[in-house]
Design an enzyme around this catalytic site. Structure first.
Site, mmCIF file in Angstrom:
data_model
loop_
_atom_site.group_PDB
_atom_site.id
_atom_site.type_symbol
_atom_site.label_atom_id
_atom_site.label_comp_id
_atom_site.label_asym_id
_atom_site.label_seq_id
_atom_site.Cartn_x
_atom_site.Cartn_y
_atom_site.Cartn_z
ATOM 1 N N LYS A 285 8.219 -1.159 2.706
ATOM 2 C CA LYS A 285 8.195 0.202 2.144
ATOM 3 C C LYS A 285 8.667 1.176 3.219
ATOM 4 C CE LYS A 285 4.474 -0.132 -1.274
ATOM 5 N NZ LYS A 285 3.108 0.309 -1.624
ATOM 6 N N ARG B 51 0.055 -7.118 -5.631
ATOM 7 C CA ARG B 51 0.111 -6.287 -4.417
ATOM 8 C C ARG B 51 -0.887 -5.134 -4.468
ATOM 9 N NH1 ARG B 51 5.494 -4.393 -0.957
ATOM 10 N NH2 ARG B 51 4.331 -3.152 0.540
ATOM 11 N N GLU C 81 -7.774 -1.219 8.140
ATOM 12 C CA GLU C 81 -6.882 -2.085 7.341
ATOM 13 C C GLU C 81 -7.155 -3.561 7.646
ATOM 14 O OE1 GLU C 81 -5.169 -0.636 5.023
ATOM 15 O OE2 GLU C 81 -4.887 1.421 5.735
ATOM 16 N N HIS D 125 -8.000 7.812 -0.456
ATOM 17 C CA HIS D 125 -6.944 8.842 -0.484
ATOM 18 C C HIS D 125 -7.501 10.184 -0.942
ATOM 19 C CE1 HIS D 125 -3.406 5.812 -0.652
ATOM 20 N NE2 HIS D 125 -3.483 6.362 0.537
ATOM 21 N N HIS E 201 -8.662 2.439 -1.179
ATOM 22 C CA HIS E 201 -7.671 3.508 -1.048
ATOM 23 C C HIS E 201 -7.713 4.537 -2.174
ATOM 24 C CE1 HIS E 201 -6.130 1.097 2.179
ATOM 25 N NE2 HIS E 201 -5.169 1.971 2.442
ATOM 26 N N LYS F 276 -1.343 -9.686 4.649
ATOM 27 C CA LYS F 276 -0.498 -8.702 3.969
ATOM 28 C C LYS F 276 0.825 -9.336 3.556
ATOM 29 C CE LYS F 276 1.593 -4.374 3.446
ATOM 30 N NZ LYS F 276 1.858 -3.010 3.805
ATOM 31 N N GLU G 3 5.139 -4.405 -6.075
ATOM 32 C CA GLU G 3 3.845 -3.888 -6.563
ATOM 33 C C GLU G 3 3.742 -3.784 -8.082
ATOM 34 O OE1 GLU G 3 2.213 -1.065 -3.726
ATOM 35 O OE2 GLU G 3 0.959 -0.229 -5.297
ATOM 36 N N HIS H 99 -6.196 8.345 8.366
ATOM 37 C CA HIS H 99 -6.133 7.538 7.148
ATOM 38 C C HIS H 99 -7.236 6.464 7.100
ATOM 39 C CE1 HIS H 99 -4.362 5.304 3.862
ATOM 40 N NE2 HIS H 99 -4.335 4.218 4.611
ATOM 41 N N ARG I 185 25.378 3.755 4.387
ATOM 42 C CA ARG I 185 24.865 2.808 3.373
ATOM 43 C C ARG I 185 24.094 1.637 3.975
ATOM 44 N NH1 ARG I 185 29.979 3.793 0.967
ATOM 45 N NH2 ARG I 185 29.749 5.201 -0.807
ATOM 46 N N ASN J 138 -4.720 -2.002 -2.283
ATOM 47 C CA ASN J 138 -5.237 -0.638 -2.441
ATOM 48 C C ASN J 138 -6.755 -0.570 -2.418
ATOM 49 O OD1 ASN J 138 -2.746 0.709 -2.712
ATOM 50 N ND2 ASN J 138 -2.543 -0.152 -4.762
#
Ligand SMILES: NC(=O)c1ccc[n+]([C@@H]2O[C@H](COP(=O)([O-])OP(=O)(O)OC[C@H]3O[C@@H](n4cnc5c(N)ncnc54)[C@H](O)[C@@H]3O)[C@@H](O)[C@H]2O)c1
Ligand SMILES: [Zn+2]
Length: 354
Positions: free
Chosen positions: A134, A228, A176, A239, A235, A214, A224, A254, A112, A232
């Protein structure tokens, strides 16, 4: 550059004094280090002088996104269990974004939640993956499908790891950095204009500000719900391009896909009338100076739109974009229809043919 982000992010010196004192003061019962074969070879030796590290138990996994899975987590959990890790043991994630995301996830689930810190070793992991909490793994072909938000106790940042990082990886992370400038800081953008050779960059001048951008955005909207989303920028189209190239002979990194995404989304910002032509040209010129052009097959837009449809931000058949209204100013939740997107992709193709 001045830095005011969260205290858990530490810019260490090349002898890792901060890491050393953190480990000396920490009352963990056992120390584990998660590496892949590349970070074991190139990055772990840089920490060899730290006494605590020489006593640590190393867990090695295979490098690559294809190993960012629950199976690899199981391997990590088995190793932790076999070596009697407790909740008060400490896991150091030493590697790129894959190690950081998956190591953090595995630690957060183990009993946990055991303690963990991150030492990111790629530019992308430093300016992006290590900030914002994340964590997760890919699942059934879906990226970052299983995961959670949770923060490491510390993120230790040091650019000496770039000595062994392939230039292509460095450039991917640089996308980025460019994005952070475009969405939040015109001064950083001006500074970046002086850079064209990524092997000659003073990273300590750039990284703190990029991380701070960031970190500040995430602090205002940790899960988000709104702001936030500006992260993107580049992106949504990026993507889709990344996915289009995934199973080809030449898959893109990426950041390489995001770089093209930023050019196309700058065009989009211009086409919907929120960004001036001169700014959009300035963006396109600089990105093309750093990144190679990539020809996108626009004869078959259906395939491109199929990938675009996968975007998590879409609402009611409309594509939701984070765009820019100036260099350093971002907007989010802009819905854009197919026609305009198609036009921007054609603009890009024409541009690179010229
Ligand atoms: N959590 C987030 O907010 C967030 C944000 C962006 C990206 N990510 C995730 O990050 C991952 C991509 O991260 P990445 O670009 O760092 O890729 P990566 O972790 O796969 O690292 C790239 C390659 O470089 C190698 N490597 C790492 N450090 C090295 C070094 N110093 N010298 C030599 N080789 C080295 C790795 O072994 C790997 O082969 C993706 O899984 C993505 O989903 C997460
Ligand atoms: Zn990205």
């Amino acid at each position: 550059m001045h830095f005011t982000a969260d205290q858990y992010i530490v810019f260490d010196n090349s002898t890792f004094e901060s890491l050393n004192s953190f480990l000396s003061d920490s009352d963990h019962d056992k120390l584990f280090i998660l590496v892949d074969e590349k970070t074991r070879k190139h990055c772990l030796p840089k920490l060899a002088e730290i006494p605590a590290i020489s006593l640590a138990c190393t867990i090695e996994i295979k490098s690559g996104e294809e190993h960012k899975t629950l199976q690899t987590c199981e391997y990590i959990w088995n190793d932790l269990t076999a070596n009697n890790a407790s909740r008060n043991s400490l896991l150091i994630n030493l590697g790129g974004g894959v190690i950081g995301d998956m190591g953090g996830f595995a630690a957060s689930c183990y009993k946990r939640g055991m303690r963990f810190i991150n030492i990111p070793t790629t530019l992308l992991a430093i300016v992006d993956a290590s900030v914002g909490g994340k964590l997760g793994v890919d699942f059934n072909g879906l990226k970052n499908h299983i995961g959670m938000f949770n923060h490491p106790e510390k993120v230790i940042i040091q650019s000496c790891f770039f000595e062994s990082l392939p230039e292509r990886q460095l450039r991917s992370g640089f996308a980025e950095v460019i994005k952070h400038a475009l969405i939040a800081d015109s001064n950083l953008w001006t500074y970046l204009q002086g850079i064209d050779d990524l092997t000659q960059v003073n990273w300590d001048e750039i990284i703190p500000r990029s991380v701070e951008i960031k970190s500040e955005i995430v602090a205002q909207d940790p899960t988000e719900k709104g702001l936030r989303k500006v992260l993107n920028f580049g992106h949504t189209i990026g993507h889709a391009i990344e996915s289009m190239f995934l199973n080809t002979e030449k898959p893109l990194l990426h950041g390489e896909a995001v770089a093209i995404g930023m050019i196309c989304e700058a065009f989009l910002s211009e086409n919907i009338g929120i960004l001036s032509v001169s700014k959009s040209e300035e963006i396109m010129r600089y990105i093309r100076k750093i990144f190679a052009d990539i020809s996108i097959n626009i004869d078959n837009f259906d395939v491109f739109f199929d990938y675009l449809k996968q975007d998590k931000k879409n609402k009611a058949e409309k594509y939701q974009f984070s765009l820019i209204s100036d260099i350093g100013k971002a907007v989010f939740d802009h819905s854009v229809g197919n026609d305009l997107i198609e036009e921007c992709m054609k603009n890009y193709q024409e541009l690179i043919k010229a």
